[in-house]
Motif scaffolding. Structure first.
Motif, PDB file in Angstrom:
ATOM      1  N   SER A 143       0.849  -1.189   0.000  1.00 52.48           N
ATOM      2  CA  SER A 143       0.000   0.000   0.000  1.00 52.48           C
ATOM      3  C   SER A 143       0.884   1.238   0.000  1.00 52.48           C
ATOM      4  O   SER A 143       1.896   1.303   0.700  1.00 52.48           O
ATOM      5  N   LEU A 144       0.506   2.216  -0.835  1.00 51.96           N
ATOM      6  CA  LEU A 144       1.291   3.425  -1.042  1.00 51.96           C
ATOM      7  C   LEU A 144       0.431   4.652  -0.766  1.00 51.96           C
ATOM      8  O   LEU A 144      -0.804   4.598  -0.845  1.00 51.96           O
ATOM      9  N   SER A 145       1.066   5.766  -0.483  1.00 50.30           N
ATOM     10  CA  SER A 145       0.381   7.056  -0.421  1.00 50.30           C
ATOM     11  C   SER A 145       1.106   8.018  -1.349  1.00 50.30           C
ATOM     12  O   SER A 145       2.213   7.740  -1.813  1.00 50.30           O
ATOM     13  N   GLY A 146       0.471   9.162  -1.633  1.00 48.03           N
ATOM     14  CA  GLY A 146       1.069  10.119  -2.556  1.00 48.03           C
ATOM     15  C   GLY A 146       0.968   9.705  -4.004  1.00 48.03           C
ATOM     16  O   GLY A 146       1.835  10.025  -4.813  1.00 48.03           O
ATOM     17  N   VAL A 147      -0.111   8.977  -4.362  1.00 48.89           N
ATOM     18  CA  VAL A 147      -0.303   8.449  -5.719  1.00 48.89           C
ATOM     19  C   VAL A 147      -1.403   9.222  -6.431  1.00 48.89           C
ATOM     20  O   VAL A 147      -2.432   9.569  -5.838  1.00 48.89           O
ATOM     21  N   ASP A 148      -1.194   9.494  -7.719  1.00 49.06           N
ATOM     22  CA  ASP A 148      -2.213  10.139  -8.549  1.00 49.06           C
ATOM     23  C   ASP A 148      -3.499   9.310  -8.505  1.00 49.06           C
ATOM     24  O   ASP A 148      -3.485   8.125  -8.827  1.00 49.06           O
ATOM     25  N   GLN A 149      -4.599   9.938  -8.129  1.00 48.27           N
ATOM     26  CA  GLN A 149      -5.840   9.192  -7.947  1.00 48.27           C
ATOM     27  C   GLN A 149      -6.664   9.061  -9.222  1.00 48.27           C
ATOM     28  O   GLN A 149      -7.555   8.208  -9.295  1.00 48.27           O
ATOM     29  N   SER A 150      -6.361   9.848 -10.245  1.00 48.79           N
ATOM     30  CA  SER A 150      -7.103   9.731 -11.503  1.00 48.79           C
ATOM     31  C   SER A 150      -6.440   8.756 -12.467  1.00 48.79           C
ATOM     32  O   SER A 150      -7.121   8.024 -13.194  1.00 48.79           O
ATOM     33  N   THR A 151      -5.110   8.737 -12.500  1.00 42.62           N
ATOM     34  CA  THR A 151      -4.360   7.807 -13.357  1.00 42.62           C
ATOM     35  C   THR A 151      -3.224   7.211 -12.540  1.00 42.62           C
ATOM     36  O   THR A 151      -2.053   7.565 -12.708  1.00 42.62           O
ATOM     37  N   PRO A 152      -3.531   6.279 -11.639  1.00 46.02           N
ATOM     38  CA  PRO A 152      -2.485   5.764 -10.761  1.00 46.02           C
ATOM     39  C   PRO A 152      -1.493   4.836 -11.441  1.00 46.02           C
ATOM     40  O   PRO A 152      -0.333   4.773 -11.045  1.00 46.02           O
ATOM     41  N   VAL A 153      -1.935   4.106 -12.458  1.00 48.63           N
ATOM     42  CA  VAL A 153      -1.077   3.122 -13.116  1.00 48.63           C
ATOM     43  C   VAL A 153      -0.678   3.644 -14.490  1.00 48.63           C
ATOM     44  O   VAL A 153      -1.539   3.968 -15.314  1.00 48.63           O
ATOM     45  N   GLU A 154       0.637   3.731 -14.739  1.00 50.65           N
ATOM     46  CA  GLU A 154       1.112   4.236 -16.026  1.00 50.65           C
ATOM     47  C   GLU A 154       1.382   3.109 -17.017  1.00 50.65           C
ATOM     48  O   GLU A 154       0.935   3.156 -18.155  1.00 50.65           O
ATOM     49  N   ASN A 155       2.127   2.105 -16.603  1.00 42.51           N
ATOM     50  CA  ASN A 155       2.497   1.014 -17.507  1.00 42.51           C
ATOM     51  C   ASN A 155       2.637  -0.276 -16.724  1.00 42.51           C
ATOM     52  O   ASN A 155       2.826  -0.269 -15.504  1.00 42.51           O
ATOM     53  N   GLY A 156       2.590  -1.394 -17.441  1.00 37.91           N
ATOM     54  CA  GLY A 156       2.819  -2.696 -16.841  1.00 37.91           C
ATOM     55  C   GLY A 156       3.496  -3.616 -17.826  1.00 37.91           C
ATOM     56  O   GLY A 156       3.467  -3.387 -19.034  1.00 37.91           O
ATOM     57  N   ASN A 157       4.119  -4.671 -17.309  1.00 39.47           N
ATOM     58  CA  ASN A 157       4.752  -5.653 -18.171  1.00 39.47           C
ATOM     59  C   ASN A 157       4.933  -6.938 -17.374  1.00 39.47           C
ATOM     60  O   ASN A 157       4.848  -6.950 -16.144  1.00 39.47           O
ATOM     61  N   SER A 158       5.189  -8.040 -18.089  1.00 41.80           N
ATOM     62  CA  SER A 158       5.400  -9.321 -17.428  1.00 41.80           C
ATOM     63  C   SER A 158       6.422 -10.129 -18.200  1.00 41.80           C
ATOM     64  O   SER A 158       6.751  -9.829 -19.357  1.00 41.80           O
ATOM     65  N   ALA A 159       6.928 -11.177 -17.562  1.00 37.54           N
ATOM     66  CA  ALA A 159       7.871 -12.099 -18.195  1.00 37.54           C
ATOM     67  C   ALA A 159       7.752 -13.444 -17.508  1.00 37.54           C
ATOM     68  O   ALA A 159       7.312 -13.538 -16.361  1.00 37.54           O
ATOM     69  N   THR A 160       8.156 -14.492 -18.222  1.00 37.00           N
ATOM     70  CA  THR A 160       8.169 -15.843 -17.658  1.00 37.00           C
ATOM     71  C   THR A 160       9.458 -16.540 -18.067  1.00 37.00           C
ATOM     72  O   THR A 160      10.125 -16.131 -19.025  1.00 37.00           O
ATOM     73  N   GLY A 161       9.815 -17.589 -17.360  1.00 37.19           N
ATOM     74  CA  GLY A 161      11.012 -18.323 -17.722  1.00 37.19           C
ATOM     75  C   GLY A 161      11.306 -19.427 -16.739  1.00 37.19           C
ATOM     76  O   GLY A 161      10.543 -19.687 -15.805  1.00 37.19           O
ATOM     77  N   THR A 162      12.436 -20.082 -16.944  1.00 34.10           N
ATOM     78  CA  THR A 162      12.954 -21.093 -16.032  1.00 34.10           C
ATOM     79  C   THR A 162      14.423 -20.802 -15.814  1.00 34.10           C
ATOM     80  O   THR A 162      15.247 -20.930 -16.732  1.00 34.10           O
ATOM     81  N   SER A 163      14.770 -20.359 -14.592  1.00 37.95           N
ATOM     82  CA  SER A 163      16.147 -19.984 -14.272  1.00 37.95           C
ATOM     83  C   SER A 163      16.206 -19.622 -12.799  1.00 37.95           C
ATOM     84  O   SER A 163      15.220 -19.755 -12.067  1.00 37.95           O
ATOM     85  N   THR A 164      17.361 -19.117 -12.369  1.00 36.05           N
ATOM     86  CA  THR A 164      17.492 -18.584 -11.012  1.00 36.05           C
ATOM     87  C   THR A 164      17.333 -17.069 -10.983  1.00 36.05           C
ATOM     88  O   THR A 164      17.510 -16.455  -9.926  1.00 36.05           O
TER      89      THR A 164
END
Length: 222
Positions: A94-115
């Protein structure tokens, strides 16, 4: 080992603060592969919104990230619901000081098998980046957050583990990474969180005539 459950619950405390945001990571694993994502996540019985850009699906592990603007202050349950029984883990920041109209700018993901799970997400300077990694965990191995990241939580219940961290962005791309004890299958998602206000340069307040009691000529407010 954790059981196959249709719901997974985590108690979480949201502290008092202006412009609050709750970010939840949910990872899932099934012994026969083909794990499923949650059908929904709630905090204090309020539905959260999935950040679909951060959804990651490997053969045996999935990760999803969810957010809620202005979550209620205090301690309440986060509940992830699945259409079929899963081995699941839930993390929360949980965070404070976040823009309440557009809180999330970008996202991304990845998958794999490794350390070495890692994912890069597009950011702006002074964004907060939150990530969640889920991994096969047959022996309750540990996960170490990458340089510059602050680990916010880690949970193990063999054969599945998860961890979450944050980092303040310093450029146009931020990589979130982890080091696992063993080479296993993993899925990681990360999101860039937009701060409520961003001060990118000094502000000079010109003073003419008689200086006020608060400022003198040439004062700089940082």
């Amino acid at each position: 080992a954790d059981d196959l459950l249709s719901t997974k619950t985590l108690s979480h405390t949201v502290a008092t603060g202006a412009n609050r945001l709750l970010v939840v990571g949910v990872t899932s694993h099934t012994p026969a592969g083909a794990p499923s994502r949650p059908t929904g996540v709630t905090y204090d019985s309020v539905a959260m919104t999935e950040i679909t850009a951060a959804r990651g699906n490997s053969t045996d592990v999935t990760v999803t990230l969810w957010y809620l603007i202005a979550p209620n202050v205090g301690t309440a349950n986060i509940v992830a619901t699945f259409g079929a029984g899963q081995r699941a883990q839930v993390t929360a920041v949980s965070l404070s000081g976040v823009d309440q109209s557009t809180p999330v700018e970008n996202g991304n993901s990845a998958t794999g098998t490794s350390t070495a799970p890692s994912v890069a997400v597009t950011t702006a300077v002074r964004d907060w980046v939150v990530d969640c990694v889920g991994f096969e965990d047959p022996t309750a191995d540990s996960a170490a957050a990458g340089t510059g990241q602050t680990e916010r939580g880690e949970t193990h219940d063999a054969p599945h583990g998860a961890a979450t961290s944050t980092e303040e962005a310093t450029g146009a791309s931020t990589t979130m990474s982890w080091t696992l004890d063993s080479s296993v299958e993993w899925a990681i998602g990360a999101v860039a969180i937009n701060p409520a206000t961003v001060q990118t340069s000094n502000t000079i307040i010109p003073v003419t005539g008689t200086p006020s009691s608060q400022f003198t000529a040439g004062d700089v407010v940082r």
